[in-house]
Design a protein around this motif. Structure first.
Motif, PDB file in Angstrom:
ATOM      1  N   GLY A  16      29.888  31.642  43.526  1.00  0.00           N
ATOM      2  CA  GLY A  16      30.847  30.560  43.676  1.00  0.00           C
ATOM      3  C   GLY A  16      32.301  30.985  43.729  1.00  0.00           C
ATOM      4  O   GLY A  16      33.179  30.173  44.042  1.00  0.00           O
ATOM      5  N   ILE A  17      32.591  32.248  43.428  1.00  0.00           N
ATOM      6  CA  ILE A  17      33.986  32.702  43.463  1.00  0.00           C
ATOM      7  C   ILE A  17      34.390  33.080  44.886  1.00  0.00           C
ATOM      8  O   ILE A  17      35.557  33.018  45.249  1.00  0.00           O
ATOM      9  N   GLY A  18      33.414  33.459  45.696  1.00  0.00           N
ATOM     10  CA  GLY A  18      33.679  33.726  47.105  1.00  0.00           C
ATOM     11  C   GLY A  18      34.351  35.052  47.369  1.00  0.00           C
ATOM     12  O   GLY A  18      35.330  35.120  48.122  1.00  0.00           O
ATOM     13  N   LEU A  19      33.825  36.113  46.760  1.00  0.00           N
ATOM     14  CA  LEU A  19      34.440  37.431  46.906  1.00  0.00           C
ATOM     15  C   LEU A  19      33.643  38.330  47.839  1.00  0.00           C
ATOM     16  O   LEU A  19      32.418  38.416  47.728  1.00  0.00           O
ATOM     17  N   LYS A  20      34.355  39.014  48.727  1.00  0.00           N
ATOM     18  CA  LYS A  20      33.747  40.089  49.487  1.00  0.00           C
ATOM     19  C   LYS A  20      33.830  41.364  48.647  1.00  0.00           C
ATOM     20  O   LYS A  20      34.563  41.424  47.660  1.00  0.00           O
ATOM     21  N   ALA A  21      33.078  42.383  49.043  1.00  0.00           N
ATOM     22  CA  ALA A  21      32.976  43.601  48.234  1.00  0.00           C
ATOM     23  C   ALA A  21      34.341  44.215  47.937  1.00  0.00           C
ATOM     24  O   ALA A  21      34.625  44.615  46.801  1.00  0.00           O
ATOM     25  N   GLU A  22      35.210  44.279  48.944  1.00  0.00           N
ATOM     26  CA  GLU A  22      36.521  44.900  48.748  1.00  0.00           C
ATOM     27  C   GLU A  22      37.392  44.063  47.813  1.00  0.00           C
ATOM     28  O   GLU A  22      38.121  44.599  46.969  1.00  0.00           O
ATOM     29  N   GLN A  23      37.318  42.742  47.949  1.00  0.00           N
ATOM     30  CA  GLN A  23      38.076  41.864  47.052  1.00  0.00           C
ATOM     31  C   GLN A  23      37.608  42.033  45.609  1.00  0.00           C
ATOM     32  O   GLN A  23      38.417  42.106  44.679  1.00  0.00           O
ATOM     33  N   ARG A  24      36.295  42.082  45.444  1.00  0.00           N
ATOM     34  CA  ARG A  24      35.728  42.242  44.099  1.00  0.00           C
ATOM     35  C   ARG A  24      36.173  43.562  43.483  1.00  0.00           C
ATOM     36  O   ARG A  24      36.566  43.619  42.313  1.00  0.00           O
ATOM     37  N   LYS A  25      36.129  44.625  44.276  1.00  0.00           N
ATOM     38  CA  LYS A  25      36.544  45.948  43.807  1.00  0.00           C
ATOM     39  C   LYS A  25      38.004  45.921  43.362  1.00  0.00           C
ATOM     40  O   LYS A  25      38.357  46.461  42.303  1.00  0.00           O
ATOM     41  N   GLN A  26      38.856  45.289  44.156  1.00  0.00           N
ATOM     42  CA  GLN A  26      40.279  45.214  43.823  1.00  0.00           C
ATOM     43  C   GLN A  26      40.512  44.438  42.531  1.00  0.00           C
ATOM     44  O   GLN A  26      41.363  44.812  41.717  1.00  0.00           O
ATOM     45  N   ILE A  27      39.746  43.370  42.338  1.00  0.00           N
ATOM     46  CA  ILE A  27      39.914  42.566  41.126  1.00  0.00           C
ATOM     47  C   ILE A  27      39.479  43.345  39.889  1.00  0.00           C
ATOM     48  O   ILE A  27      40.167  43.331  38.857  1.00  0.00           O
ATOM     49  N   PHE A  28      38.363  44.059  39.982  1.00  0.00           N
ATOM     50  CA  PHE A  28      37.925  44.870  38.841  1.00  0.00           C
ATOM     51  C   PHE A  28      38.964  45.949  38.527  1.00  0.00           C
ATOM     52  O   PHE A  28      39.258  46.222  37.357  1.00  0.00           O
ATOM     53  N   GLU A  29      39.523  46.554  39.565  1.00  0.00           N
ATOM     54  CA  GLU A  29      40.556  47.574  39.358  1.00  0.00           C
ATOM     55  C   GLU A  29      41.806  46.959  38.743  1.00  0.00           C
ATOM     56  O   GLU A  29      42.431  47.543  37.847  1.00  0.00           O
ATOM     57  N   GLN A  30      42.174  45.786  39.218  1.00  0.00           N
ATOM     58  CA  GLN A  30      43.360  45.097  38.701  1.00  0.00           C
ATOM     59  C   GLN A  30      43.179  44.733  37.227  1.00  0.00           C
ATOM     60  O   GLN A  30      44.073  44.974  36.401  1.00  0.00           O
ATOM     61  N   LEU A  31      42.030  44.152  36.891  1.00  0.00           N
ATOM     62  CA  LEU A  31      41.772  43.745  35.508  1.00  0.00           C
ATOM     63  C   LEU A  31      41.728  44.958  34.576  1.00  0.00           C
ATOM     64  O   LEU A  31      42.147  44.879  33.415  1.00  0.00           O
ATOM     65  N   THR A  32      41.235  46.086  35.102  1.00  0.00           N
ATOM     66  CA  THR A  32      41.208  47.318  34.305  1.00  0.00           C
ATOM     67  C   THR A  32      42.626  47.847  34.093  1.00  0.00           C
ATOM     68  O   THR A  32      43.007  48.213  32.976  1.00  0.00           O
ATOM     69  N   ALA A  33      43.415  47.874  35.166  1.00  0.00           N
ATOM     70  CA  ALA A  33      44.788  48.376  35.083  1.00  0.00           C
ATOM     71  C   ALA A  33      45.640  47.520  34.152  1.00  0.00           C
ATOM     72  O   ALA A  33      46.523  48.030  33.451  1.00  0.00           O
ATOM     73  N   GLU A  34      45.372  46.224  34.119  1.00  0.00           N
ATOM     74  CA  GLU A  34      46.131  45.311  33.265  1.00  0.00           C
ATOM     75  C   GLU A  34      45.669  45.356  31.808  1.00  0.00           C
ATOM     76  O   GLU A  34      46.286  44.728  30.943  1.00  0.00           O
ATOM     77  N   GLY A  35      44.575  46.083  31.569  1.00  0.00           N
ATOM     78  CA  GLY A  35      44.076  46.202  30.202  1.00  0.00           C
ATOM     79  C   GLY A  35      43.226  45.037  29.743  1.00  0.00           C
ATOM     80  O   GLY A  35      42.964  44.885  28.546  1.00  0.00           O
ATOM     81  N   ASN A  36      42.763  44.218  30.691  1.00  0.00           N
ATOM     82  CA  ASN A  36      41.935  43.066  30.326  1.00  0.00           C
ATOM     83  C   ASN A  36      40.467  43.428  30.146  1.00  0.00           C
ATOM     84  O   ASN A  36      39.746  42.769  29.389  1.00  0.00           O
ATOM     85  N   ILE A  37      40.009  44.463  30.866  1.00  0.00           N
ATOM     86  CA  ILE A  37      38.631  44.918  30.743  1.00  0.00           C
ATOM     87  C   ILE A  37      38.621  46.437  30.621  1.00  0.00           C
ATOM     88  O   ILE A  37      39.596  47.108  30.981  1.00  0.00           O
ATOM     89  N   ILE A  38      37.518  46.964  30.098  1.00  0.00           N
ATOM     90  CA  ILE A  38      37.364  48.417  29.986  1.00  0.00           C
ATOM     91  C   ILE A  38      36.012  48.815  30.569  1.00  0.00           C
ATOM     92  O   ILE A  38      35.037  48.052  30.488  1.00  0.00           O
ATOM     93  N   PRO A  39      35.927  50.001  31.180  1.00  0.00           N
ATOM     94  CA  PRO A  39      34.640  50.466  31.705  1.00  0.00           C
ATOM     95  C   PRO A  39      33.735  50.938  30.571  1.00  0.00           C
ATOM     96  O   PRO A  39      34.202  51.475  29.564  1.00  0.00           O
TER      97      PRO A  39
END
Length: 326
Positions: A166-189
């Motif tokens: 339901g979020i409507g993400l393509k693979a590249e968009q999803r990858k960018q969001i995970f990278e963004q959330l990681t860089a912002e310190g919201n999530i950790i691997p």
């Protein structure tokens, strides 16, 4: 109580129809605006909305059977599968669902599958109801929703996952969001032994995760029946990877093709899925256990049996039953 009494939670759309904290209401302003614009394209809807709001304001919660609006109209929802542009729908049902998706109404309570609606302004504070959209762009809203889904599941990977439906993400968009959330310190691997793909959890959960791994958290094993639509089971391939547990909700599977039962629930004991159970409340007020299937290698110890009995008693009470029978 949190949903229909305290109003801390609300029924609304996110990953299909969902239940979420009422303070998240402002984030879904674009959903409500899109619904309003869609509703305006249907003839008669404006007059029907005014009539319905006036009646509910004067008489309180209604369902489609008790709202005195007759006839049928062409209508369909902009958010889910209700209605059709090619076939008329009940006018009372259409206007209630339209006002609900616009945010003018909320689900006041349910009687079985029957929804009763009331004015949102009677149950949601004006501060929340009139708050501006916290997100400045669609991409910011998508990132917020991904972060929310990670928190709901607990551990999620950067894959084409049904947990992100339901979020409507393509693979590249999803990858960018995970990278963004990681860089912002919201999530950790998080790396799991034996699995090459990294998972991600909320940064806020890091200390809890560490304490569990080193055994410093006093968490006694408990046995739980997991609902088929619980966020933990949004991504069944993730469950297979982490637990080697294969689960399928067979409610829509023809009876002669079911492997287990109509409404089997995964059984979680401690940190392991140990099997499935089908326990159904009967008209006689008894919870009937129709089947219990353990995974290979599960030892039915006294502790396990005691935990199962305790959970079945609780589940019976939850379903309004006096007791359970195996």
């Amino acid at each position: 109580e949190l949903l229909y009494h305290d109003r801390k939670l609300i029924d609304y759309v996110d990953k299909e129809l969902s239940i979420w904290p009422v303070e998240d209401w402002p984030y879904f302003l674009p959903f409500r605006e899109r619904s309003r614009q869609s509703g305006d394209t249907f003839e008669e809807m404006q007059d029907l909305k005014a009539t319905a709001i006036r009646y509910i304001d004067e008489n309180g919660p209604v369902c489609s059977d008790t709202l005195p609006i007759d006839g049928e109209i062409f209508w369909h929802s902009s958010m889910h599968w209700s209605g059709s542009r090619h076939k008329k729908s009940s006018a009372s049902r259409a206007v209630l669902e339209q006002l609900y998706t616009e945010g003018k109404l909320i689900i006041h309570h349910k009687n079985g599958n029957r929804k009763y609606y009331d004015l949102a302004e009677k149950h949601i504070s004006e501060e929340i109801l009139t708050a501006e959209d916290p997100c400045r762009s669609e991409s910011e809203f998508q990132a917020w929703r991904v972060l929310r889904r990670i928190g709901a599941v607990g551990l999620l990977w950067d894959k084409n996952s049904s947990a992100l439906l339901g979020i409507g993400l393509k693979a590249e968009q999803r990858k960018q969001i995970f990278e963004q959330l990681t860089a912002e310190g919201n999530i950790i691997p998080v790396m799991v032994e034996g699995i090459r793909t990294p998972f991600y959890c909320l940064s806020a959960d890091e200390e809890l995760l560490k304490s569990v791994l080193v055994g410093s958290t006093d968490m006694k094993p408990r046995l739980s029946f997991i609902a088929p639509l619980d966020p933990l089971f949004w991504d069944k391939s993730l469950i297979r990877s982490l637990w080697e547990f294969q689960y399928s909700w067979e409610i829509y599977t023809p009876a002669d093709k079911r492997k287990y039962g109509y409404y089997t629930l995964p059984v979680l004991y401690g940190d392991r899925f140990i099997g499935r159970i089908e326990a159904v409340p009967g008209k006689d007020g008894i919870l009937h256990v129709k089947g219990l299937w353990y995974e290979p290698g599960v030892r039915q110890t006294k502790k396990l049996n005691a935990a199962l009995e305790r959970t079945l008693r609780q589940f019976a009470v939850f379903n309004g039953c006096s007791h359970y029978e195996m």
